[in-house]
Enzyme design. Structure first.
Site, PDB file in Angstrom:
ATOM      1  N   ASP A   1       0.894  -1.173  -0.013  1.00 13.43           N
ATOM      2  CA  ASP A   1      -0.071  -0.051  -0.013  1.00 13.43           C
ATOM      3  C   ASP A   1       0.853   1.241   0.026  1.00 13.43           C
ATOM      4  O   ASP A   1       2.069   1.138   0.214  1.00 13.43           O
ATOM      5  CB  ASP A   1      -0.955  -0.016   1.357  1.00 13.43           C
ATOM      6  CG  ASP A   1      -2.185   0.757   0.795  1.00 13.43           C
ATOM      7  OD1 ASP A   1      -2.506   1.368   0.052  1.00 13.43           O
ATOM      8  OD2 ASP A   1      -3.218   0.376   1.789  1.00 13.43           O
TER       9      ASP A   1
ATOM     10  N   ASP B   1     -10.777   2.224  -3.148  1.00  8.97           N
ATOM     11  CA  ASP B   1     -11.121   1.872  -1.822  1.00  8.97           C
ATOM     12  C   ASP B   1     -12.665   1.868  -1.849  1.00  8.97           C
ATOM     13  O   ASP B   1     -13.129   1.520  -0.595  1.00  8.97           O
ATOM     14  CB  ASP B   1     -10.481   2.953  -0.856  1.00  8.97           C
ATOM     15  CG  ASP B   1      -9.173   2.629  -0.573  1.00  8.97           C
ATOM     16  OD1 ASP B   1      -8.427   1.663  -0.802  1.00  8.97           O
ATOM     17  OD2 ASP B   1      -8.495   3.661   0.002  1.00  8.97           O
TER      18      ASP B   1
END
Length: 792
Positions: free
Chosen positions: A485, A555
């Site tokens: 990430d 997301d």
């Protein structure tokens, strides 16, 4: 195939031609890029320029009359000799001059792909699959030279014949006259004659990435870019140019995609003479590269493709080269596991017992890979601390990652882990020990993103620390998957490692440092499937896919929003690269309710995962998820690697329809998605794509279920029992709805491929308020269907 005759270079793919001419002045001119032209001894008839002086324009040379660079379609453009369009190269010499003029010096044509060191790139692939597809690659290197400054520019081209793809890159080689400062160098420069084109780009922001934007082009300059330090969600590094009458399946169009993960720029300029210039490359903003004598600078690569068969062919050309020549070979056409990710279920608040309970539920439902997201390392109970330390939290996980991994493996699931290597928290042992490793200015308070700073990836000491740390973590247990990430963009740009005169090299050196670390880690741990992520789609680009074969696309797991995001992503990215999860309900990003079926129907057109608290599912949801996973496993290869066709755009209508078809055209899957349920909707006809005209196909609806709770007491006309929403009977209604699988319509037809493609598939009519039966579709708001089709 590459031909050379009389100072003309003809690059041909199966369906396209790219023709370059060396002009008498020594400059390179693009004569044609588009539909394939039969090769001939010369293409003099394609060159066009003014034959008399043009007012305001500068004559390039006394030796060549009536020749201005500003009215010439150039393959390489520089500043200072009369080309007033955007230069593709701008540099400063040691004496302060900025004028350059690169003329033809030599060329080399060879089989195979040109080399790019230290940067991701399209590569020549070998192996059984590629031999079967007769992959044929030829390359051209055109060396341009400016004698006055002793600098070479090497223009690099590779032709992927059967994929209708040409790649371009550029290398600057400094001679021995002195140091250079490169202020701008684009990977490609391409000049067209303007023909009333439209520009398509992918625009977005967090949880709303990759929306298709279309606009007419007028005289002037338009550009997309990123200054975030990453490729960014704002403007993905993709530009498509199309004629106004071009649609998905007919008309001329071009696609240009940059293989890069940092600050980028794409430029379209139409000058007063209606020459349209396209450029892509590193963003020249806040960029200056110091080039020593004898040294060279290599630009990232651009993938170019052309189609006269509409935008969908451009996308499929991109998908083809990405799947076969960019994704790491080990992961090409390798089916991906169905993921359970812990984030939306538990966030930071978990212990081993809670995780194992989730794992047992995931296994029972049919999932294959358990991913522990953020929060597993010491002190990480929220997003304010501990990034950079990467020591397992023995309070949450007293047996460490190994014990957790072993126990999850024993349950029957593979184990995966979340990391964010490029970040550091101010509240961390690593920051207290090495504050100089953070990207921040010496005399300013740094701006935080997600309460964190970034590590200086230009510093080899930082990269070595991260390599050793990641190696320790990834070697500690049987890890099969890593989510890498990156949850912020760069600010306070400064490196304590770089000298003051190299600070404007920071952004590019940061990206090179990330690539170096990724190369080392993914090479050493080649058995691990790496998925990149940057708050979702903030770094979903071709550079990342070279190292990590899939990306968490957003997301946002709301099915309605994902419908748009995934449709837009398909312009460039194949579904095998797109991470897509069935999320919580209501969506934590929109607070909208989406049925469990629609959440699956959207997520299935990618690498499927589930990210919700599966310990709190109703019996109805558990039964439905089991059936979803069974269907996905049966057709996983088709979902992940089938040829992708866009049929109806959510950006232009109330529906989104797409389709995947197997390589041999024997079967396919149609995804039908709807935004809003309108009253008394019209009958529909869906023209399918990619089938064999003479093959007989059987088409049927995927078995799909509805929760009777949404119908209230109206359901009594359609179920073999009576329910009420009032009092105790309302409780009974709730109990029944949590357990009863109410089947939707089950349409089955047989038809030939030409019927389905040219006359269209006729789905059952939608609910119109007049009644419901087994031949009526109730889709509803943000509802969907999946249809499977197979040749008999």
């Amino acid at each position: 195939m590459i031909y050379y005759n009389n100072k003309e270079f003809h690059l041909t793919t199966d369906k396209t031609s790219y023709i370059i001419k060396v002009l008498p002045s020594g400059h390179l001119s693009n004569l044609h890029y588009g539909r394939k032209i039969k090769h001939r001894k010369n293409f003099d008839s394609l060159y066009q320029n003014f034959n008399t002086p043009v007012g305001l324009e500068v004559n390039y040379s006394r030796e060549i009359e009536n020749f201005s660079l500003n009215t010439t379609r150039l393959e390489l453009s520089s500043y200072g000799k009369g080309d007033y369009k955007e230069p593709s190269i701008h540099m400063e010499m040691e004496d302060g001059t900025r004028v350059s003029d690169f003329l033809y010096h030599s060329h080399k044509i060879f089989e195979g792909k040109y080399e790019i060191e230290g940067l991701p790139h399209v590569f020549e692939n070998t192996g059984e699959r590629h031999e079967k597809n007769k992959e044929k690659i030829n390359s051209l290197e055109l060396t341009m030279y400016d004698r006055s400054i002793d600098v070479y520019v090497i223009l690099q081209y590779s032709v992927f014949y059967y994929k209708d793809v040409i790649t371009r890159s550029c290398r600057i080689v400094n001679g021995n006259k002195g140091k250079l400062k490169i202020h701008k160098v684009m990977s490609m420069n391409l000049d067209f004659l303007y023909e009333d084109y439209e520009l398509l780009t992918l625009e977005g922001k967090w949880i709303r990435e990759k929306h298709i934007q279309k606009q007419s082009l007028l005289k002037g300059i338009y550009y997309i870019d990123s200054k975030r330090g990453v490729s960014g969600a704002d403007h993905n590094p993709l530009m498509c140019i199309k004629t106004k009458n071009c649609d998905e399946y007919d008309g001329e169009c071009y696609g240009f995609a940059l293989v890069y993960s940092g600050n980028h720029q794409g430029v379209v300029e139409i000058n007063p003479h209606e020459i349209m210039r396209l450029q892509m490359g590193i963003n020249p903003f806040d960029f200056c590269w110091n080039l020593e004598k004898g040294d060279y600078f290599q630009t990232p690569e651009v993938i170019m493709t052309f189609s006269y068969e509409g935008m969908n062919r451009v996308s499929r050309n991109f998908h083809n080269v990405i799947n076969n020549n960019l994704i790491p070979p080990k992961w090409q056409y390798k089916e991906r596991s169905i993921i359970f990710n812990s984030w939306e279920a538990v966030g930071f608040e978990f212990n081993e017992k809670k995780l194992l309970n989730l794992a047992r539920n995931a296994k029972e439902l049919g999932m294959e890979l358990f991913v522990l997201d953020d929060g597993w390392f010491r002190g990480r109970n929220d997003d304010t601390s501990s990034l950079g330390d990467w020591i397992v939290d023995d309070k949450k996980l007293p047996g460490g990652l190994k014990q957790l991994c072993d126990r999850i493996n024993k349950i029957g699931l593979d184990f995966g882990l979340w990391v964010e290597p490029e970040m550091i928290s101010e509240n961390s042992e690593r920051f207290r020990k090495h504050p100089e490793w953070a990207v921040k200015l010496p005399n300013r308070e740094p701006s935080l993103g997600r309460n964190q700073l970034m590590l200086d990836m230009t510093n080899p000491e930082v990269r070595e620390y991260l390599y050793k740390t990641l190696k320790r973590v990834l070697s500690s247990s049987n890890i099969k998957y890593v989510k890498w990430d990156m949850n912020r963009s760069i600010t306070d740009v400064y490196s304590n490692y770089l000298e003051s005169w190299r600070q404007m090299e920071f952004h590019h050196r940061y990206v090179l440092g990330v690539y170096e670390l990724m190369r080392r880690i993914t090479t050493e741990f080649s058995h691990i499937l790496f998925e990149s992520c940057a708050s979702g789609g903030n770094r979903y680009d071709l550079g990342m896919l070279y190292y990590m074969p899939q990306t968490w696309a957003s997301d946002n797991t709301d099915a309605g929003e994902r419908m748009n995001i995934q449709y837009g992503s398909s312009m460039l990215y194949p579904q095998s690269t797109l991470g897509a999860h069935v999320g919580s309900n209501p969506s934590i990003q929109t607070l909208r309710n989406n049925s469990i079926e629609s959440r699956f129907n959207v997520a299935s057109f990618g690498v499927l995962g589930y990210e919700l608290d599966i310990t709190k599912l109703s019996n109805y949801e558990r039964k439905v998820i089991k059936k979803q996973i069974e269907f996905y496993k049966k057709h996983r290869k088709l979902f992940q690697f089938g040829e992708f066709y866009r049929i109806k755009s959510p950006f232009e209508s109330n529906q989104s329809i797409c389709m995947v078809v197997s390589e041999d055209k024997s079967d396919g899957i149609i995804g039908y998605y709807q935004k809003i349920q309108e009253s008394n909707m019209n009958l529909e006809s869906i023209k399918l794509k990619g089938l064999k005209e003479d093959s007989l196909y059987c088409l049927y609806t995927r078995e799909q279920f509805m929760n009777i709770e949404q119908f209230g007491e109206l359901i009594n006309d359609y179920v073999p029992f009576e329910v009420s929403t009032n009092g105790l009977k309302g409780i009974v209604h709730k109990i029944v709805s949590d357990n009863y699988l109410f089947k939707g319509e089950n349409q089955r037809i047989q038809a030939y491929g030409d019927e389905l493609m040219y006359a269209g598939f006729k789905p059952y009519p939608q609910f119109n308020g007049g009644g419901y039966n087994e031949k009526v579709r109730y889709i509803g708001d943000f509802g969907s269907r999946i249809y499977y089709i197979k040749s008999k």
